[in-house]
Design a protein around this motif. Structure first.
Motif, PDB file in Angstrom:
ATOM      1  N   UNK A 121       0.841  -1.182   0.000  1.00 45.85           N
ATOM      2  CA  UNK A 121       0.000   0.000   0.000  1.00 45.85           C
ATOM      3  C   UNK A 121       0.880   1.238   0.000  1.00 45.85           C
ATOM      4  N   UNK A 122       0.872   2.026  -1.071  1.00 45.72           N
ATOM      5  CA  UNK A 122       1.767   3.157  -1.210  1.00 45.72           C
ATOM      6  C   UNK A 122       1.017   4.441  -0.936  1.00 45.72           C
ATOM      7  N   UNK A 123       1.364   5.101   0.190  1.00 51.85           N
ATOM      8  CA  UNK A 123       0.663   6.317   0.574  1.00 51.85           C
ATOM      9  C   UNK A 123       1.044   7.477  -0.333  1.00 51.85           C
ATOM     10  N   UNK A 124       2.296   7.490  -0.837  1.00 51.06           N
ATOM     11  CA  UNK A 124       2.749   8.620  -1.640  1.00 51.06           C
ATOM     12  C   UNK A 124       1.946   8.738  -2.931  1.00 51.06           C
ATOM     13  N   UNK A 125       1.603   7.586  -3.537  1.00 48.30           N
ATOM     14  CA  UNK A 125       0.872   7.616  -4.800  1.00 48.30           C
ATOM     15  C   UNK A 125      -0.599   7.335  -4.637  1.00 48.30           C
ATOM     16  N   UNK A 126      -0.969   6.765  -3.487  1.00 47.52           N
ATOM     17  CA  UNK A 126      -2.363   6.408  -3.258  1.00 47.52           C
ATOM     18  C   UNK A 126      -2.707   5.059  -3.823  1.00 47.52           C
TER      19      UNK A 126
ATOM     20  N   UNK B 194      -2.162  13.117  -0.254  1.00 46.33           N
ATOM     21  CA  UNK B 194      -2.403  12.566   1.076  1.00 46.33           C
ATOM     22  C   UNK B 194      -3.794  12.904   1.585  1.00 46.33           C
ATOM     23  N   UNK B 195      -4.250  14.143   1.327  1.00 42.03           N
ATOM     24  CA  UNK B 195      -5.590  14.535   1.766  1.00 42.03           C
ATOM     25  C   UNK B 195      -6.659  13.659   1.124  1.00 42.03           C
TER      26      UNK B 195
ATOM     27  N   UNK C 176      -9.200  11.313   3.206  1.00 45.50           N
ATOM     28  CA  UNK C 176     -10.640  11.439   2.973  1.00 45.50           C
ATOM     29  C   UNK C 176     -11.248  10.107   2.580  1.00 45.50           C
ATOM     30  N   UNK C 177     -10.521   9.350   1.761  1.00 45.18           N
ATOM     31  CA  UNK C 177     -11.042   8.060   1.292  1.00 45.18           C
ATOM     32  C   UNK C 177     -11.133   7.050   2.420  1.00 45.18           C
TER      33      UNK C 177
ATOM     34  N   UNK D  89       2.713  11.229   5.584  1.00 42.61           N
ATOM     35  CA  UNK D  89       2.491  10.049   4.749  1.00 42.61           C
ATOM     36  C   UNK D  89       3.379   8.884   5.145  1.00 42.61           C
ATOM     37  N   UNK D  90       4.633   9.180   5.505  1.00 39.37           N
ATOM     38  CA  UNK D  90       5.539   8.115   5.928  1.00 39.37           C
ATOM     39  C   UNK D  90       5.098   7.509   7.249  1.00 39.37           C
TER      40      UNK D  90
END
Length: 311
Positions: A1-6, A27-28, A32-33, A87-88
């Motif tokens: 799961x990559x937070x930087x790219x979603x 990140x927002x 939100x998702x 995000x990290x």
């Protein structure tokens, strides 16, 4: 799961909750998702946990992870003060969440949210311990310049004063001015970097001491406990109990019992004192104080039974 790219996972069916997360976004958008992810009931959580434990069902594991992603975001927010990317922190917390889901035993009698908190925090703590020191010591161009030159320049100042009898380890005002001028940095930057480098590292989580007891470390007070998900849930439950719970419990009583409880426990006079005493109520109703106490005791038992619904 990559937070930087979603990026969450390969394309799944439209009915799958994974599709609630955008395939690409900031990140927002991710936060939100995940806040729109459906939360599981106790029965659903138990069902998916047993499917994972008994059949190694990956889809069940995914549903458990998805429903608790908002918990990771909430916990990660407590550690933003360390200067590390949000995000990290979330991504490390997600690793902890997945470890918790893998090890979760539905037969232990606890909810996954309580069990996962330990694993989420453990991963975030580990990430901070590995990254916080270097990030805090040198982040700007001026700080990096000071980081690589301050020690050698201090040695030069000591060599120039080798014949002086001194035990001073800190910089003098003249040395601070000289260093700031030579490196073309602010005087305040020199003082700040000197303070940082002169202090040793402090373990955020010291772990057990020599006597086997947990040692007290900064991790115990750096996190904002007011934003703990469990603390927020407890506070919300207390508020509900104090409002709707008390109101509904009082409605179960007859007029006399309700007035006795309100006068004895719920009224506060302007001077800060409580309501009427047993003897005052006894005189008002023309009965003994013991009779008022008996009515009060019976009313309390009835209210306690009504309040059990909110426990």
């Amino acid at each position: 799961m990559n937070i930087q790219t979603g990026t969450m996972a390969p394309a799944l069916s439209a009915g799958n909750p994974w599709t609630l997360v955008p395939s690409l976004g900031n990140l927002d958008a991710y936060i939100s998702a995940v806040n729109r992810m459906p939360m599981l009931t106790l029965e659903q959580e138990q069902q998916y946990a047993r499917q994972l434990k008994d059949n190694n069902d990956v889809d069940a594991a995914g549903k458990l992870v998805l429903s608790h992603l908002r918990l990771v975001v909430s916990v990660a927010r407590q550690y933003l003060g360390y200067g590390l990317p949000h995000g990290d922190l979330i991504q490390e917390g997600n690793v902890g969440l997945m470890k918790a889901v893998k090890r979760f035993d539905p037969d232990q009698g606890v909810r996954l949210v309580s069990y996962a908190l330990h694993w989420i925090k453990a991963e975030i703590h580990e990430y901070i311990l590995k990254n916080w020191r270097m990030v805090k010591v040198a982040t700007t161009k001026a700080q990096r310049k000071l980081f690589f030159n301050l020690r050698s320049m201090k040695q030069g100042f000591k060599a120039d004063t080798a014949n002086e009898v001194t035990h001073r380890d800190t910089l003098s005002e003249g040395e601070i001015e000289s260093m700031a001028s030579q490196l073309n940095v602010k005087r305040s930057d020199v003082i700040e970097m000197e303070t940082r480098l002169s202090g040793g590292d402090v373990m955020l989580d010291p772990g057990p001491g020599d006597d086997g007891e947990d040692s007290f470390g900064p991790i115990a007070y750096l996190a904002d406990t007011h934003q703990e998900p469990t603390a927020l849930l407890e506070a919300r439950q207390r508020d509900t109990l104090a409002s709707d719970g008390i109101t509904n419990a009082l409605s179960e009583l007859d007029d006399r019992s309700r007035r006795i409880v309100e006068e004895r426990w719920l009224k506060v006079n302007d001077d800060g004192s409580g309501g009427m005493t047993l003897h005052e109520l006894a005189a008002d109703y023309g009965v003994s104080a013991e009779r008022i106490r008996q009515i009060e005791s019976a009313a309390m038992k009835k209210m306690k039974k009504a309040l059990a619904y909110y426990a």
